[in-house]
Design a protein around this motif. Structure first.
Motif, mmCIF file in Angstrom:
data_model
loop_
_atom_site.group_PDB
_atom_site.id
_atom_site.type_symbol
_atom_site.label_atom_id
_atom_site.label_comp_id
_atom_site.label_asym_id
_atom_site.label_seq_id
_atom_site.Cartn_x
_atom_site.Cartn_y
_atom_site.Cartn_z
ATOM 1 N N PHE A 146 0.803 -1.214 0.000
ATOM 2 C CA PHE A 146 0.000 0.000 0.000
ATOM 3 C C PHE A 146 0.837 1.265 0.000
ATOM 4 C CE2 PHE A 146 -2.786 -3.198 2.052
ATOM 5 C CZ PHE A 146 -3.796 -3.187 1.110
ATOM 6 N N VAL A 147 1.995 1.256 0.613
ATOM 7 C CA VAL A 147 2.814 2.457 0.713
ATOM 8 C C VAL A 147 4.211 2.162 0.169
ATOM 9 C CG1 VAL A 147 3.769 4.206 2.233
ATOM 10 C CG2 VAL A 147 1.544 3.211 2.750
ATOM 11 N N ARG A 148 4.661 2.962 -0.797
ATOM 12 C CA ARG A 148 5.992 2.791 -1.347
ATOM 13 C C ARG A 148 6.637 4.148 -1.527
ATOM 14 N NH1 ARG A 148 6.661 0.766 -7.360
ATOM 15 N NH2 ARG A 148 6.895 2.992 -7.789
ATOM 16 N N GLY A 149 7.815 4.304 -1.004
ATOM 17 C CA GLY A 149 8.502 5.580 -1.181
ATOM 18 C C GLY A 149 9.552 5.750 -0.104
ATOM 19 N N PRO A 150 10.419 6.759 -0.234
ATOM 20 C CA PRO A 150 10.417 7.635 -1.403
ATOM 21 C C PRO A 150 11.188 7.052 -2.564
ATOM 22 C CG PRO A 150 12.083 8.360 0.137
ATOM 23 C CD PRO A 150 11.393 7.198 0.789
ATOM 24 N N GLU B 199 7.983 11.115 -9.443
ATOM 25 C CA GLU B 199 7.394 10.470 -8.267
ATOM 26 C C GLU B 199 8.393 10.409 -7.112
ATOM 27 O OE1 GLU B 199 6.085 5.949 -6.957
ATOM 28 O OE2 GLU B 199 6.057 6.506 -9.074
ATOM 29 N N VAL B 200 7.973 10.855 -5.935
ATOM 30 C CA VAL B 200 8.774 10.686 -4.725
ATOM 31 C C VAL B 200 8.220 9.570 -3.852
ATOM 32 C CG1 VAL B 200 9.515 13.089 -4.726
ATOM 33 C CG2 VAL B 200 7.484 12.437 -3.423
ATOM 34 N N GLY B 201 7.072 9.038 -4.202
ATOM 35 C CA GLY B 201 6.467 7.948 -3.452
ATOM 36 C C GLY B 201 5.046 7.732 -3.923
ATOM 37 N N ARG B 202 4.481 6.587 -3.555
ATOM 38 C CA ARG B 202 3.105 6.295 -3.947
ATOM 39 C C ARG B 202 2.388 5.540 -2.842
ATOM 40 N NH1 ARG B 202 2.973 2.683 -9.181
ATOM 41 N NH2 ARG B 202 4.177 4.482 -9.959
ATOM 42 N N VAL B 203 1.096 5.775 -2.775
ATOM 43 C CA VAL B 203 0.238 5.097 -1.804
ATOM 44 C C VAL B 203 -0.891 4.441 -2.589
ATOM 45 C CG1 VAL B 203 -1.287 5.354 0.176
ATOM 46 C CG2 VAL B 203 0.790 6.723 0.030
ATOM 47 N N GLN B 204 -1.043 3.134 -2.393
ATOM 48 C CA GLN B 204 -2.024 2.374 -3.167
ATOM 49 C C GLN B 204 -3.301 2.170 -2.374
ATOM 50 O OE1 GLN B 204 -0.619 -1.370 -4.950
ATOM 51 N NE2 GLN B 204 -2.528 -2.318 -4.247
ATOM 52 N N LEU B 205 -4.412 2.591 -2.948
ATOM 53 C CA LEU B 205 -5.723 2.335 -2.365
ATOM 54 C C LEU B 205 -6.201 0.966 -2.805
ATOM 55 C CD1 LEU B 205 -7.358 5.799 -3.104
ATOM 56 C CD2 LEU B 205 -6.530 4.994 -0.895
ATOM 57 N N ASP B 206 -7.044 0.373 -1.993
ATOM 58 C CA ASP B 206 -7.528 -0.964 -2.309
ATOM 59 C C ASP B 206 -8.885 -1.153 -1.666
ATOM 60 O OD1 ASP B 206 -5.791 -3.554 -3.488
ATOM 61 O OD2 ASP B 206 -7.618 -4.073 -2.387
ATOM 62 N N ASP B 207 -9.586 -2.190 -2.106
ATOM 63 C CA ASP B 207 -10.890 -2.492 -1.522
ATOM 64 C C ASP B 207 -10.779 -3.342 -0.270
ATOM 65 O OD1 ASP B 207 -12.205 -1.089 -3.478
ATOM 66 O OD2 ASP B 207 -12.434 -2.834 -4.789
ATOM 67 N N HIS B 208 -9.545 -3.729 0.093
ATOM 68 C CA HIS B 208 -9.365 -4.501 1.311
ATOM 69 C C HIS B 208 -9.247 -3.558 2.497
ATOM 70 C CE1 HIS B 208 -8.789 -7.935 -1.242
ATOM 71 N NE2 HIS B 208 -7.804 -7.312 -1.876
ATOM 72 N N GLN B 209 -9.455 -4.064 3.666
ATOM 73 C CA GLN B 209 -9.295 -3.259 4.861
ATOM 74 C C GLN B 209 -8.837 -4.135 6.012
ATOM 75 O OE1 GLN B 209 -12.277 -3.582 3.352
ATOM 76 N NE2 GLN B 209 -13.797 -4.325 4.791
ATOM 77 N N THR B 210 -8.231 -3.492 6.971
ATOM 78 C CA THR B 210 -7.799 -4.220 8.149
ATOM 79 C C THR B 210 -9.019 -4.538 9.004
ATOM 80 O OG1 THR B 210 -7.431 -2.133 9.288
ATOM 81 C CG2 THR B 210 -5.565 -3.094 8.142
ATOM 82 N N LEU C 159 -5.025 5.870 4.515
ATOM 83 C CA LEU C 159 -4.073 5.920 3.410
ATOM 84 C C LEU C 159 -3.913 7.342 2.863
ATOM 85 C CD1 LEU C 159 -5.052 2.615 1.616
ATOM 86 C CD2 LEU C 159 -2.858 3.110 2.701
ATOM 87 N N VAL C 160 -4.988 8.113 2.866
ATOM 88 C CA VAL C 160 -4.879 9.521 2.473
ATOM 89 C C VAL C 160 -3.975 10.266 3.449
ATOM 90 C CG1 VAL C 160 -6.156 11.686 2.218
ATOM 91 C CG2 VAL C 160 -7.078 9.586 1.245
ATOM 92 N N GLU C 161 -4.124 9.978 4.742
ATOM 93 C CA GLU C 161 -3.239 10.577 5.742
ATOM 94 C C GLU C 161 -1.793 10.177 5.486
ATOM 95 O OE1 GLU C 161 -3.759 12.663 8.203
ATOM 96 O OE2 GLU C 161 -5.918 12.870 7.939
ATOM 97 N N ALA C 162 -1.586 8.903 5.103
ATOM 98 C CA ALA C 162 -0.225 8.445 4.804
ATOM 99 C C ALA C 162 0.346 9.170 3.599
ATOM 100 C CB ALA C 162 -0.233 6.932 4.563
ATOM 101 N N ALA C 163 -0.494 9.427 2.581
ATOM 102 C CA ALA C 163 -0.032 10.149 1.393
ATOM 103 C C ALA C 163 0.341 11.584 1.740
ATOM 104 C CB ALA C 163 -1.116 10.125 0.318
ATOM 105 N N MET C 164 -0.460 12.239 2.574
ATOM 106 C CA MET C 164 -0.151 13.618 2.965
ATOM 107 C C MET C 164 1.122 13.675 3.807
ATOM 108 S SD MET C 164 -3.808 15.529 3.651
ATOM 109 C CE MET C 164 -4.410 14.375 4.888
ATOM 110 N N ARG D 242 -10.878 14.904 2.216
ATOM 111 C CA ARG D 242 -9.816 14.653 3.196
ATOM 112 C C ARG D 242 -8.533 15.399 2.824
ATOM 113 N NH1 ARG D 242 -13.786 13.378 5.018
ATOM 114 N NH2 ARG D 242 -14.298 11.617 6.373
ATOM 115 N N LEU D 243 -8.324 15.620 1.533
ATOM 116 C CA LEU D 243 -7.111 16.311 1.092
ATOM 117 C C LEU D 243 -7.206 17.824 1.274
ATOM 118 C CD1 LEU D 243 -6.220 14.354 -2.177
ATOM 119 C CD2 LEU D 243 -4.971 14.336 -0.016
#
Length: 484
Positions: free
Chosen positions: A10-14, A189-200, A212-217, A246-247
């Protein structure tokens, strides 16, 4: 908010993006060099021919005028056909035929202007031919070298586009791997955050998206991203609206890239739209040119103030040292632009140096305030060291006043728009302060009113408004209200 640790899926960067030459900036450099070469050709070619034939430079002013007009026409025409666009600079196909066509059009326009203004007699045919041929050779050679420079620099990572964090679904992000993002949209690109239909467990999809939006910010904040870019299916309007809402707490521009369906449509040869179409979901509070002028005003104002006030600041520093034990300067963590924390400088006015999770605000007849400190607080002289924060780029001369981090957390939970204050740099003074809103906050309504004034300032910013606030601040300080 409780933070969740996400897997690398879900989270890759930088990403490895160096700070080098900007492709966007290189476009302007390329246009400026074209203009310079045309002007040079008019002087060297035209005057050189006259010197060789007639042993004189001829009518240099006429040649200079022709060069200036030719340079302007060439750059305007080339820009209008996308000659300086990122895709054109990165394309491997030769542009020499386009260079010849554009310069031929410029030559015809120059001839027409010379005829209409009856100045053709000022130019010899030999001068015109030498000017035209030399200019064509120079701009053609530069075009070849410009494309070579862009290709080599982008391949080595020394040249990139606007630094962005990608936020999107897996299938859309997959289409943006490699150099495609730079070539098509001018982004690095300095990093990417992947959204998905799965959840914890125990989290809805909305909760998961919000995390995930918070993680991207946070990623954009930590790695100095200039924009947040969304790669999502356009048909998912509800999800787009949720993410967009949220953004809003981020000051960065937000762009929506074409999804797979839109890209397929744009690849149709009959379509006249550019393939790099993007949708602006959120604008930054200030344009880049506005940020530049505001920064120049800050540097000039802070430098001038430090030169004029340095004797006073030296006397104050000595008085603080003689009055009570402790350092001259007080440092405390504050929240700045894009919610980044920094250390603010003030003259120490208290016997304590609070900077923890709980900070008690100063009150009337506060026993913690020193004798010299009371005078400094009433006159606002204790704020003068923040001029160094302005020069360092942490603050602006004018903007929303920064509060202690502990108070940010407190009021951020109580007021939904509180975080929007961080869309611009905090200031030594602000629109709320010149309206009397400074000093101790006893009720949430007082902070709510301050936030309203701060948001009005952000939405209505201008250089004139900054100057007006600076003048009103001097008048407000002389009244010495609400400071203790």
């Amino acid at each position: 908010m409780q933070h969740t640790r996400f897997p690398a899926t879900f989270v890759r960067g930088p990403s490895a993006v160096k700070r080098g030459i900007s492709v966007s900036g290189f476009r302007y450099v390329s246009a400026a060099i074209d203009a310079f070469l045309i002007l040079l050709a008019s002087l060297v070619g035209g005057a050189g021919y006259q010197l060789a034939v007639n042993s004189s430079f001829g009518n240099v002013s006429a040649l200079l005028g022709a060069g200036l007009i030719g340079a302007l026409l060439y750059v305007l025409i080339a820009h209008s056909i996308g000659f300086y666009s990122l895709s054109s600079l990165l394309a491997r196909k030769s542009d020499l035929r386009s260079v010849v066509v554009v310069w031929s059009v410029v030559g015809l326009l120059l001839s027409l202007l010379a005829f209409l203004f009856k100045v053709g007699a000022d130019f010899s045919r030999g001068s015109i031919i030498c000017f035209s041929l030399l200019a064509l050779v120079l701009i053609s050679l530069w075009r070849v070298n410009a494309k070579w420079i862009v290709a080599r620099a982008s391949a080595s990572g020394k040249m990139g586009g606007r630094r962005v964090v990608l936020l999107g679904q897996a299938d859309e992000l997959l289409a943006l791997e490699g150099p495609k993002l730079l070539r098509s949209y001018g982004f690095s690109e300095v990093g990417r955050v992947q959204l998905d239909d799965h959840q914890t467990p125990n989290m809805t999809i909305a909760d998961f998206d919000e995390q995930l939006v918070e993680a991207a910010m946070a990623m954009a904040r930590d790695h100095d991203a200039e924009e947040i870019v969304l790669a999502l299916p356009w048909r998912e309007t509800a999800r787009l609206d949720f993410i967009r809402s949220r953004l809003r707490s981020s000051p960065l521009p937000v762009q929506l890239l074409p999804d797979s369906s839109i890209r397929a449509l744009l690849q149709n040869p009959a379509n006249t739209l550019k393939h790099s179409l993007t949708v602006e979901m959120q604008r930054g509070p200030l344009l880049r040119i506005e940020q530049f002028f505001k920064r120049m005003l800050d540097i000039f104002g802070a430098t001038l103030a430090l030169i004029v006030l340095s004797p006073l600041m030296a006397i104050v520093a000595l008085a603080i040292k003689l009055d009570s034990p402790g350092p001259v300067l007080f440092r405390q963590r504050r929240t700045g632009f894009n919610s980044k924390q920094f250390a603010i400088f003030k003259f120490r006015t208290m016997s304590v140096m609070e900077d923890g999770p709980v900070i008690q605000q100063a009150q009337p007849r506060d026993a913690r305030v020193t004798r010299v400190g009371a005078l400094l607080r009433r006159s606002s002289i204790d704020e003068l060291p923040q001029l160094f924060n302005v020069l360092a780029g942490n603050m602006s001369c004018v903007g929303p006043r920064p509060h202690a981090v502990a108070h940010d957390h407190q009021y951020g939970d109580l007021l939904s728009e509180y975080a929007l204050r961080h869309h611009v740099k905090p200031g030594i003074t602000g629109w709320a302060q010149v309206h009397g809103y400074r000093g101790q906050i006893l009720q949430v309504e007082q902070m709510k009113t301050r936030v309203e004034y701060d948001l009005w300032y952000i939405n209505n910013w201008s250089l004139f408004l900054d100057l007006k606030i600076a003048v009103l601040t001097c008048l407000e300080v002389m009244r010495r209200r609400n400071a203790f």
